[in-house]
Enzyme design. Structure first.
Site, PDB file in Angstrom:
ATOM      1  N   ASP A  45       0.821  -1.203   0.000  1.00 30.21           N
ATOM      2  CA  ASP A  45       0.000   0.000   0.000  1.00 30.21           C
ATOM      3  C   ASP A  45       0.868   1.271   0.000  1.00 30.21           C
ATOM      4  OD1 ASP A  45      -2.851   0.914   0.428  1.00 30.21           O
ATOM      5  OD2 ASP A  45      -1.921   1.886   2.157  1.00 30.21           O
TER       6      ASP A  45
ATOM      7  N   GLU B 119       1.899  -0.277  -4.836  1.00 35.15           N
ATOM      8  CA  GLU B 119       0.965   0.767  -5.261  1.00 35.15           C
ATOM      9  C   GLU B 119       1.763   2.059  -5.298  1.00 35.15           C
ATOM     10  OE1 GLU B 119      -3.246   2.797  -3.908  1.00 35.15           O
ATOM     11  OE2 GLU B 119      -1.622   2.601  -2.485  1.00 35.15           O
TER      12      GLU B 119
HETATM   13  C1  NOJ Z   1      -4.500   2.911  -0.895  1.00 40.29           C
HETATM   14  C2  NOJ Z   1      -5.588   1.907  -0.678  1.00 40.29           C
HETATM   15  O1  NOJ Z   1      -5.819   1.222  -1.866  1.00 40.29           O
HETATM   16  C3  NOJ Z   1      -6.788   2.682  -0.195  1.00 40.29           C
HETATM   17  O2  NOJ Z   1      -7.945   1.897  -0.183  1.00 40.29           O
HETATM   18  C4  NOJ Z   1      -6.467   3.234   1.150  1.00 40.29           C
HETATM   19  O3  NOJ Z   1      -7.535   4.048   1.585  1.00 40.29           O
HETATM   20  C5  NOJ Z   1      -5.191   4.069   1.113  1.00 40.29           C
HETATM   21  N1  NOJ Z   1      -4.137   3.452   0.371  1.00 40.29           N
HETATM   22  C6  NOJ Z   1      -4.668   4.300   2.499  1.00 40.29           C
HETATM   23  O4  NOJ Z   1      -4.162   3.114   3.030  1.00 40.29           O
END
Ligand code: NOJ
Length: 543
Positions: free
Chosen positions: A208, A271
């Site tokens: 993440d 990500e």
């Molecule tokens: C990216 C995640 O995909 C999302 O759902 C989340 O709210 C944020 N990061 C914070 O962790």
């Protein structure tokens, strides 16, 4: 490049399960791990009747107060009671592996929940040994916030903690305090959580907000974004120069990769946000010391900004930029959807032809050189669901309605509980259609197209390992070849326009997969004719 078993992810198709919405088995209206186990045969039972995916990415399943539905972790080494127990997780790992499916969890290194014991300690006093595990600052002498950083979800990234009179940094909700990765103890503790799960057999992690874990050492203000216009909810008023893709984050990535390498065959997909070059840097140098994969979100973001609806020129530009920005031997990972973005059809449906584009998107995604990720429900063409005001769940209303519309329960059949749950579901269902049961019986359905595309890819060496080479194409068409020495080549063409187009494929070939099955079969001449919004894969000895 010769591939070993540890390179499985290069040839894999990954399916993202949002566990709250996949399958409820204990009748509380919330999906659970037992439900994932029950649906594994749908995902891959070893035959072409199933989807045929190779790996599952489970959005967070850890204990959490659910302020951000699991992206606020209070224990990285446990299982949330809503989803099951550690015993269920172990069984899920075993059941996946029995079917040859890999299981990825979702690692959230940038922030914890405010209820994580580390933060409870950290906030208890300025002198607590864990104070420096998070990012605490005094207000500026004039009483203003420590810097100008914004939360990704809107508003300032700082909240005052009354107990100690200092502000803590949270790049997302105030319930998600940012960890201080400049403190080696934090890094060591977080890396241990990876080892914990690797030891239990987990095959890897989606990581993440990878690009935000290391910030500017002095937390310098971000420059303002000169392009921002009032009313723009997507872009920020500032450029994220000092808290996103900050140069030292790439060093942390290498240390994270080293832990993956302690356990052969594990995979990390980050990500990350930014330009193709910034994304490319997450793969490390040529010697594989960065992430195995990093998501490229350009297809989604450009459509959302209205820059490209579904446009061959934009698709070509995005793919070519990604291909040019990766180290040798690295492989792109183009995202077409996830739990944070409107569903594909809903993004591309202004003229009500989104369902046709969804069929072409299958051929795009499975035809490109990349590791495809499929967000649950995309394979049946689920659309965003209108959520009544009193049922909204997402606290992060980054768009007016938040992310609930794309997180509604999987539609397994047309029954009142959609085969998901006999109880009132945590988010309302969409209409009875689309659903898996109907599409399962229909050879022309989107689900059938996904299945055929995935199994075709699995059985076609050039689609698995072939190099990418752009092919000449008329306006509105993006065409490319996948080429592997000693194997038949595959040409892929996507017509994003409103008129039929002809693509020259001198040497002919056979259409092996198309948005409309009537297009399949040997080409009559060296030309492929694509109706509006159609796409096809063509095989020939050489392109
Ligand atoms: C990216 C995640 O995909 C999302 O759902 C989340 O709210 C944020 N990061 C914070 O962790």
């Amino acid at each position: 490049m010769s591939l070993g078993p540890e390179d499985w992810w290069r040839e894999a198709v990954v399916y993202q399960v949002y566990p709250r919405s996949f399958q409820d088995t204990n009748g509380d209206g919330i999906g659970d791990l037992e439900g994932v186990i029950q649906r594994l045969d749908y995902l891959n039972d070893g035959t072409e009747r199933s989807l045929g995916i190779d790996a599952i990415w489970l959005s967070p399943t850890f204990p959490s107060p659910m302020a951000d539905f699991g992206y606020d972790v209070s224990d990285y080494c446990g299982v949330h009671a809503d989803f099951g127990t550690m015993e269920t997780m172990d069984r899920l790992i075993g059941e996946c592996h029995r079917r040859g499916i890999r299981l990825l969890l979702d690692w959230v290194p940038n922030h914890t929940s405010e209820e994580h014991p580390w933060f409870i300690e950290s906030r208890s006093s300025r002198h607590n040994p864990r104070r420096d595990w998070y990012i605490w600052r005094d207000a500026k002498p004039d009483g203003s916030l420590p810097n100008n950083w914004k939360s990704v979800f809107g508003g300032p990234a700082w909240t005052l903690d009354e107990t100690t009179g200092q502000y803590y940094l949270h790049s997302f909700l105030k319930e998600q305090p940012d960890l201080n990765w400049r403190n080696p103890e934090v890094e060591a503790a977080m890396l241990e959580t990876l080892r914990f799960w690797f030891g239990r057999g987990i095959d890897g992690f989606r990581i993440d907000v990878m690009g935000m874990i290391v910030k500017h050492p002095e937390l310098a203000d971000n420059p303002l974004n000169g392009d921002w216009m009032p009313g723009d909810r997507e872009r920020s008023t500032q450029l994220w120069q000092n808290n996103r893709n900050y140069p030292e984050v790439y060093d942390a990535v290498k240390r994270i990769r080293a832990v993956f390498d302690e356990y052969p065959g594990r995979m990390g997909v980050g990500e990350v946000f930014g330009t193709a070059e910034e994304v490319g840097r997450y793969y490390g140098d040529d010697d594989g010391n960065g992430l195995h994969l990093a998501f490229n979100f350009q297809f989604i973001h450009e459509a959302e900004h209205g820059l490209t609806a579904w446009d061959a020129g934009a698709l070509r530009r995005i793919v070519n930029a990604a291909e040019a920005s990766l180290p040798a031997e690295a492989q792109p990972c183009f995202a077409l959807g996830n739990h944070d973005r409107p569903r594909f059809i809903s993004r591309h449906n202004a003229d009500a032809r989104g369902p046709e584009r969804a069929r072409a998107a299958v051929i795009l995604l499975l035809g490109l050189r990349n590791t495809p990720f499929i967000y649950y429900g995309e394979e049946i063409g689920m659309e965003d669901v209108d959520i009544p005001e009193d049922r909204l769940q997402d606290p992060a209303r980054i768009r007016t309605i938040g992310r609930d519309p794309e997180r509604t329960p999987m539609q397994w059949d047309a029954s009142p509980g959609r085969g998901f749950s006999p109880a009132e579901p945590w988010l309302p269902f969409g209409d009875t259609s689309p659903n898996v049961a109907d599409q399962d019986r229909d050879p022309g359905s989107l689900l059938s197209l996904y299945r055929r595309a995935i199994w075709l890819r699995r059985n076609t060496a050039a689609l698995l390992r072939g190099a990418y080479r752009e092919l000449p194409a008329p306006a509105d068409v993006f065409a490319w070849a996948r080429v592997l020495p000693g194997e038949p080549s595959v040409a892929v063409a996507v017509n994003t326009g409103p008129t039929p187009r002809e693509v020259d494929l001198p040497g002919g070939g056979t259409v092996i997969l198309a948005t409309d099955q009537a297009l399949e079969g040997p080409l009559k001449s060296g030309k492929l004719t694509l109706p509006p919004l159609a796409a096809a894969m063509v095989q020939a000895p050489k392109y």
